[in-house]
Design a protein around this motif. Sequence first.
Motif, PDB file in Angstrom:
ATOM      1  N   PHE A  42       2.284  -3.860   0.590  1.00 13.83           N
ATOM      2  CA  PHE A  42       1.882  -4.969  -0.280  1.00 13.83           C
ATOM      3  C   PHE A  42       3.067  -5.858  -0.609  1.00 13.83           C
ATOM      4  CE2 PHE A  42      -1.732  -2.259  -1.052  1.00 13.83           C
ATOM      5  CZ  PHE A  42      -2.757  -3.111  -1.434  1.00 13.83           C
ATOM      6  N   LEU A  43       2.778  -7.127  -0.838  1.00 13.93           N
ATOM      7  CA  LEU A  43       3.707  -8.050  -1.477  1.00 13.93           C
ATOM      8  C   LEU A  43       3.279  -8.213  -2.925  1.00 13.93           C
ATOM      9  CD1 LEU A  43       4.130 -10.941   1.132  1.00 13.93           C
ATOM     10  CD2 LEU A  43       5.784  -9.142   0.581  1.00 13.93           C
ATOM     11  N   VAL A  44       4.253  -8.380  -3.816  1.00 15.08           N
ATOM     12  CA  VAL A  44       3.925  -8.635  -5.220  1.00 15.08           C
ATOM     13  C   VAL A  44       4.399 -10.032  -5.586  1.00 15.08           C
ATOM     14  CG1 VAL A  44       6.072  -7.550  -6.055  1.00 15.08           C
ATOM     15  CG2 VAL A  44       4.085  -7.784  -7.587  1.00 15.08           C
ATOM     16  N   ASP A  45       3.516 -10.773  -6.232  1.00 14.27           N
ATOM     17  CA  ASP A  45       3.804 -12.107  -6.749  1.00 14.27           C
ATOM     18  C   ASP A  45       3.788 -11.986  -8.267  1.00 14.27           C
ATOM     19  OD1 ASP A  45       3.731 -14.739  -7.657  1.00 14.27           O
ATOM     20  OD2 ASP A  45       2.289 -15.419  -6.162  1.00 14.27           O
ATOM     21  N   PRO A  46       4.844 -12.407  -8.977  1.00 15.99           N
ATOM     22  CA  PRO A  46       4.864 -12.259 -10.438  1.00 15.99           C
ATOM     23  C   PRO A  46       3.833 -13.111 -11.172  1.00 15.99           C
ATOM     24  CG  PRO A  46       6.784 -13.489  -9.681  1.00 15.99           C
ATOM     25  CD  PRO A  46       6.104 -12.968  -8.454  1.00 15.99           C
ATOM     26  N   GLN A  47       3.226 -14.045 -10.467  1.00 14.30           N
ATOM     27  CA  GLN A  47       2.216 -14.913 -11.083  1.00 14.30           C
ATOM     28  C   GLN A  47       0.802 -14.481 -10.682  1.00 14.30           C
ATOM     29  OE1 GLN A  47       3.069 -17.112 -13.392  1.00 14.30           O
ATOM     30  NE2 GLN A  47       5.216 -16.530 -13.043  1.00 14.30           N
ATOM     31  N   PRO A  48      -0.187 -14.670 -11.564  1.00 17.19           N
ATOM     32  CA  PRO A  48      -0.022 -15.082 -12.956  1.00 17.19           C
ATOM     33  C   PRO A  48       0.411 -13.906 -13.828  1.00 17.19           C
ATOM     34  CG  PRO A  48      -2.332 -14.702 -12.508  1.00 17.19           C
ATOM     35  CD  PRO A  48      -1.604 -14.478 -11.196  1.00 17.19           C
ATOM     36  N   GLY A  49       1.049 -14.245 -14.940  1.00 20.45           N
ATOM     37  CA  GLY A  49       1.471 -13.211 -15.871  1.00 20.45           C
ATOM     38  C   GLY A  49       0.276 -12.604 -16.582  1.00 20.45           C
ATOM     39  N   PRO A  50       0.446 -11.484 -17.245  1.00 23.26           N
ATOM     40  CA  PRO A  50       1.731 -10.796 -17.403  1.00 23.26           C
ATOM     41  C   PRO A  50       2.082  -9.822 -16.270  1.00 23.26           C
ATOM     42  CG  PRO A  50       0.057  -9.687 -18.707  1.00 23.26           C
ATOM     43  CD  PRO A  50      -0.614 -10.879 -18.085  1.00 23.26           C
ATOM     44  N   PHE A  51       1.098  -9.504 -15.397  1.00 20.08           N
ATOM     45  CA  PHE A  51       1.328  -8.429 -14.428  1.00 20.08           C
ATOM     46  C   PHE A  51       1.484  -8.891 -12.978  1.00 20.08           C
ATOM     47  CE2 PHE A  51      -1.341  -6.303 -17.783  1.00 20.08           C
ATOM     48  CZ  PHE A  51      -0.278  -5.686 -18.407  1.00 20.08           C
ATOM     49  N   GLY A  52       1.049 -10.125 -12.663  1.00 16.47           N
ATOM     50  CA  GLY A  52       1.197 -10.630 -11.311  1.00 16.47           C
ATOM     51  C   GLY A  52       0.050 -10.268 -10.391  1.00 16.47           C
ATOM     52  N   THR A  53       0.277 -10.477  -9.077  1.00 15.85           N
ATOM     53  CA  THR A  53      -0.764 -10.318  -8.064  1.00 15.85           C
ATOM     54  C   THR A  53      -0.224  -9.539  -6.874  1.00 15.85           C
ATOM     55  OG1 THR A  53      -1.704 -12.462  -8.700  1.00 15.85           O
ATOM     56  CG2 THR A  53      -2.374 -11.573  -6.563  1.00 15.85           C
ATOM     57  N   LEU A  54      -1.058  -8.650  -6.332  1.00 14.04           N
ATOM     58  CA  LEU A  54      -0.718  -7.908  -5.118  1.00 14.04           C
ATOM     59  C   LEU A  54      -1.496  -8.484  -3.951  1.00 14.04           C
ATOM     60  CD1 LEU A  54      -0.835  -4.244  -6.479  1.00 14.04           C
ATOM     61  CD2 LEU A  54       1.202  -5.641  -6.040  1.00 14.04           C
ATOM     62  N   ARG A  55      -0.816  -8.632  -2.796  1.00 16.06           N
ATOM     63  CA  ARG A  55      -1.473  -9.174  -1.602  1.00 16.06           C
ATOM     64  C   ARG A  55      -1.140  -8.315  -0.394  1.00 16.06           C
ATOM     65  NH1 ARG A  55       0.465 -13.993  -4.140  1.00 16.06           N
ATOM     66  NH2 ARG A  55      -1.261 -15.172  -5.067  1.00 16.06           N
ATOM     67  N   ILE A 162      -6.538  -9.111   1.450  1.00 19.73           N
ATOM     68  CA  ILE A 162      -6.977  -8.628   0.138  1.00 19.73           C
ATOM     69  C   ILE A 162      -5.972  -9.110  -0.911  1.00 19.73           C
ATOM     70  CG2 ILE A 162      -8.288  -6.649   0.962  1.00 19.73           C
ATOM     71  CD1 ILE A 162      -5.915  -4.883   0.419  1.00 19.73           C
ATOM     72  N   GLU A 163      -6.503  -9.545  -2.037  1.00 23.38           N
ATOM     73  CA  GLU A 163      -5.680 -10.074  -3.120  1.00 23.38           C
ATOM     74  C   GLU A 163      -6.163  -9.463  -4.432  1.00 23.38           C
ATOM     75  OE1 GLU A 163      -4.116 -14.389  -3.695  1.00 23.38           O
ATOM     76  OE2 GLU A 163      -6.098 -14.313  -4.634  1.00 23.38           O
ATOM     77  N   MET A 164      -5.242  -8.865  -5.173  1.00 24.86           N
ATOM     78  CA  MET A 164      -5.630  -8.203  -6.418  1.00 24.86           C
ATOM     79  C   MET A 164      -4.760  -8.662  -7.580  1.00 24.86           C
ATOM     80  SD  MET A 164      -5.986  -4.130  -7.335  1.00 24.86           S
ATOM     81  CE  MET A 164      -4.340  -3.873  -8.030  1.00 24.86           C
ATOM     82  N   PRO A 165      -5.283  -9.543  -8.449  1.00 20.57           N
ATOM     83  CA  PRO A 165      -4.581  -9.810  -9.707  1.00 20.57           C
ATOM     84  C   PRO A 165      -4.553  -8.512 -10.516  1.00 20.57           C
ATOM     85  CG  PRO A 165      -6.256 -11.485  -9.259  1.00 20.57           C
ATOM     86  CD  PRO A 165      -6.492 -10.365  -8.293  1.00 20.57           C
ATOM     87  N   VAL A 166      -3.376  -8.083 -10.899  1.00 19.38           N
ATOM     88  CA  VAL A 166      -3.245  -6.801 -11.588  1.00 19.38           C
ATOM     89  C   VAL A 166      -3.676  -6.948 -13.042  1.00 19.38           C
ATOM     90  CG1 VAL A 166      -1.657  -4.959 -12.266  1.00 19.38           C
ATOM     91  CG2 VAL A 166      -1.362  -6.124 -10.058  1.00 19.38           C
ATOM     92  N   THR A 167      -4.595  -6.102 -13.454  1.00 16.21           N
ATOM     93  CA  THR A 167      -5.051  -6.107 -14.844  1.00 16.21           C
ATOM     94  C   THR A 167      -4.392  -5.014 -15.668  1.00 16.21           C
ATOM     95  OG1 THR A 167      -6.950  -4.727 -14.251  1.00 16.21           O
ATOM     96  CG2 THR A 167      -7.295  -7.115 -14.277  1.00 16.21           C
ATOM     97  N   LYS A 168      -3.819  -4.014 -14.973  1.00 23.05           N
ATOM     98  CA  LYS A 168      -3.177  -2.912 -15.692  1.00 23.05           C
ATOM     99  C   LYS A 168      -2.157  -2.218 -14.798  1.00 23.05           C
ATOM    100  CE  LYS A 168      -4.242   1.383 -18.194  1.00 23.05           C
ATOM    101  NZ  LYS A 168      -5.328   2.328 -18.594  1.00 23.05           N
ATOM    102  N   PHE A 169      -0.985  -1.972 -15.366  1.00 19.57           N
ATOM    103  CA  PHE A 169       0.019  -1.129 -14.724  1.00 19.57           C
ATOM    104  C   PHE A 169       0.178   0.150 -15.552  1.00 19.57           C
ATOM    105  CE2 PHE A 169       2.373  -4.866 -12.672  1.00 19.57           C
ATOM    106  CZ  PHE A 169       2.124  -4.443 -11.379  1.00 19.57           C
ATOM    107  N   VAL A 170       0.253   1.282 -14.863  1.00 21.43           N
ATOM    108  CA  VAL A 170       0.691   2.522 -15.490  1.00 21.43           C
ATOM    109  C   VAL A 170       1.874   3.001 -14.664  1.00 21.43           C
ATOM    110  CG1 VAL A 170       0.097   4.869 -16.167  1.00 21.43           C
ATOM    111  CG2 VAL A 170      -1.656   3.080 -16.236  1.00 21.43           C
ATOM    112  N   ALA A 171       3.052   3.043 -15.282  1.00 23.28           N
ATOM    113  CA  ALA A 171       4.266   3.384 -14.542  1.00 23.28           C
ATOM    114  C   ALA A 171       4.965   4.564 -15.211  1.00 23.28           C
ATOM    115  CB  ALA A 171       5.199   2.179 -14.478  1.00 23.28           C
ATOM    116  N   LYS A 172       5.305   5.530 -14.384  1.00 24.76           N
ATOM    117  CA  LYS A 172       5.973   6.745 -14.879  1.00 24.76           C
ATOM    118  C   LYS A 172       7.321   6.896 -14.189  1.00 24.76           C
ATOM    119  CE  LYS A 172       5.035  11.692 -15.613  1.00 24.76           C
ATOM    120  NZ  LYS A 172       3.991  12.743 -15.467  1.00 24.76           N
ATOM    121  N   ARG A 173       8.373   6.831 -14.995  1.00 20.59           N
ATOM    122  CA  ARG A 173       9.726   7.046 -14.496  1.00 20.59           C
ATOM    123  C   ARG A 173      10.226   8.354 -15.108  1.00 20.59           C
ATOM    124  NH1 ARG A 173      15.199   5.708 -15.611  1.00 20.59           N
ATOM    125  NH2 ARG A 173      14.592   4.960 -17.675  1.00 20.59           N
ATOM    126  N   LYS A 174      10.029   9.414 -14.383  1.00 18.83           N
ATOM    127  CA  LYS A 174      10.406  10.746 -14.861  1.00 18.83           C
ATOM    128  C   LYS A 174      11.823  11.014 -14.384  1.00 18.83           C
ATOM    129  CE  LYS A 174       8.720  15.544 -15.018  1.00 18.83           C
ATOM    130  NZ  LYS A 174       9.879  16.210 -14.382  1.00 18.83           N
TER     131      LYS A 174
END
Length: 204
Positions: A42-55, A162-174
């Motif tokens: 995937f490529l990530v585009d920071p727009q639109p905020g706050p989470f951006g878009t995956l393509r 396929i294009e997905m505007p991200v509505t939610k991120f869950v990130a775990k940095r253990k």
Amino acid sequence: MYLPKHFDEPRVETIHALIREHPLATLVVRGPDGFEANHVPFLVDPQPGPFGTLRAHVARNNPTWQHLQANPEALVIFSGPQAYISPSAYPSKQEHGRVVPTWNYFAVHAQGSVKVIEDTEWLRKLVTELTDHFEAGRENPWKVTDAPEEFVQNMLAAIVGIEMPVTKFVAKRKASQNRSEADRWGVVEDLRRDGHEAAASLIE
């Protein structure tokens, strides 16, 4: 994803950086026979905020894009640096012995509703961006325009975007945040000795 508070990574810029460094993700969709997973860069585009878009794109012969037309909700999972952590890495092992093995890792779950795109010019722009991104830094970077136009057209006809505007991120940095400072530096030294520089860098 189970996410104790001390392992939560809320910074969107840090999440985007992980996606750029580790773009191959697991795309999970719901098909007629249950969940289906595919591995897609995937490529990530920071727009639109706050989470951006995956393509990204998938093969036209891959039924995933048809499943997404029927049920567009998707989960995209990215995995970053990871490594086994031995109890022997902790100085506290010598003090009291109350330590156990664990695993450090950085993982991102992205959720959203996917739009399926078949427009040829959109696809050309996407594959050009993908190519330029992954060829960057090579001595003789390959370009889409290096291939014969007829061949490019045929290849574009064989994929679906396929294009997905991200509505939610869950990130775990253990990264041993629940250990003492001495134990954390013990882990860094142990990982570096074993050649796990990327996993060690998670802690610093």
